[in-house]
Design a protein around this motif. Structure first.
Motif, short mmCIF file in Angstrom:
data_model
loop_
_atom_site.label_atom_id
_atom_site.label_comp_id
_atom_site.label_asym_id
_atom_site.label_seq_id
_atom_site.Cartn_x
_atom_site.Cartn_y
_atom_site.Cartn_z
N ASP A 202 39.51 45.87 -20.01
CA ASP A 202 39.49 44.72 -19.10
C ASP A 202 38.15 44.70 -18.36
O ASP A 202 37.25 45.50 -18.66
N ASP A 203 38.00 43.80 -17.43
CA ASP A 203 36.74 43.66 -16.70
C ASP A 203 36.37 44.90 -15.90
O ASP A 203 35.20 45.11 -15.55
N ASN A 204 37.35 45.74 -15.59
CA ASN A 204 37.10 46.96 -14.83
C ASN A 204 36.89 48.17 -15.73
O ASN A 204 36.73 49.29 -15.24
N GLY A 205 36.91 47.95 -17.05
CA GLY A 205 36.71 49.06 -17.99
C GLY A 205 37.96 49.82 -18.33
O GLY A 205 37.89 50.84 -19.03
N ALA A 206 39.12 49.35 -17.86
CA ALA A 206 40.38 50.02 -18.16
C ALA A 206 40.87 49.63 -19.55
O ALA A 206 40.72 48.49 -19.99
N PHE A 207 41.47 50.58 -20.24
CA PHE A 207 41.97 50.36 -21.59
C PHE A 207 43.15 49.38 -21.59
O PHE A 207 44.10 49.54 -20.82
#
Length: 218
Positions: A202-207
């Protein structure tokens, strides 16, 4: 008579010399020709392999770029949100997977039909058809995506399984960000292929999921 014998012997020696020299020249020339042939073919093979590598790298980079697609991300995020509300997520996934694998290969259930006909699946097929029209053959055997739980979210065709998180490609893509497999027969798309998979964040780098493409190698 002795002079004649000497003359004949001399002629035989000269003939043997020229024969030996000719044979040596032939062998030397053959060796050089063979070396030239090998060098030429080696250069040609290197150029062909380089072209293949560049083509594969190009496809892989296109997949990585597509993993940032807005519709792709939004669809997977909504799927994750829906799954997170389930009481026992993997019990549901396993039940669906058993139902998925229990029917014949050519049979498509209403649940499968829902995954095959959603908006993201339509986009996958449009992309797949566009490449096929451009290159004149089926470049991609199949394209599909899973949510972060390993369950299919969208796909161009019926896959062999519904649950994917037990597959090596899925686990490697999640952990390392990318996955590429050498040429092998792909049962669900019925072609020999090179498999690509990339992690979707996602935009926050979470899988949030994994995207897989099966590149036709035939």
């Amino acid at each position: 008579m002795k002079l004649l014998h000497k003359l004949i012997a001399s002629l035989l020696i000269i003939a043997a010399f020229f024969w030996t020299a000719g044979l040596y020249a032939y062998k030397a020339g053959y060796r050089e020709l063979h070396k030239t042939y090998i060098r030429s073919n080696d250069a040609m093979a290197r150029e062909m392999m380089g072209a293949i590598d560049r083509s594969i790298h190009k496809r892989f980079e296109a997949l990585r770029l597509y993993s940032n697609d807005v519709m792709l991300r939004d669809t997977i995020i909504k799927s994750n949100q829906s799954f997170s509300k389930m009481h026992d997520i993997y019990s549901v996934i396993n039940k669906r997977d058993r139902e998925w694998t229990s029917v014949p290969k050519e049979q498509v259930t209403p649940f499968m039909q829902g995954l095959l006909n959603n908006t993201l699946s339509d986009e996958f097929r449009e992309m797949k058809d566009l490449y096929a029209k451009h290159y004149g053959y089926k470049l991609y055997g199949e394209v599909f995506a899973t949510n972060k739980y390993g369950a299919n979210v969208a796909q161009t065709g019926k896959t062999t399984d519904y649950r994917q998180d037990d597959e090596e490609w899925w686990q490697v893509a999640k952990k390392e960000g990318t996955y590429m497999r050498d040429v092998r027969y792909e049962e669900s798309s019925d072609i020999y292929s090179i498999d690509f998979a990339v992690r979707i964040n996602d935009d926050n780098g979470a899988f949030i999921g994994v995207l897989k493409m099966v590149l036709n190698s035939e």
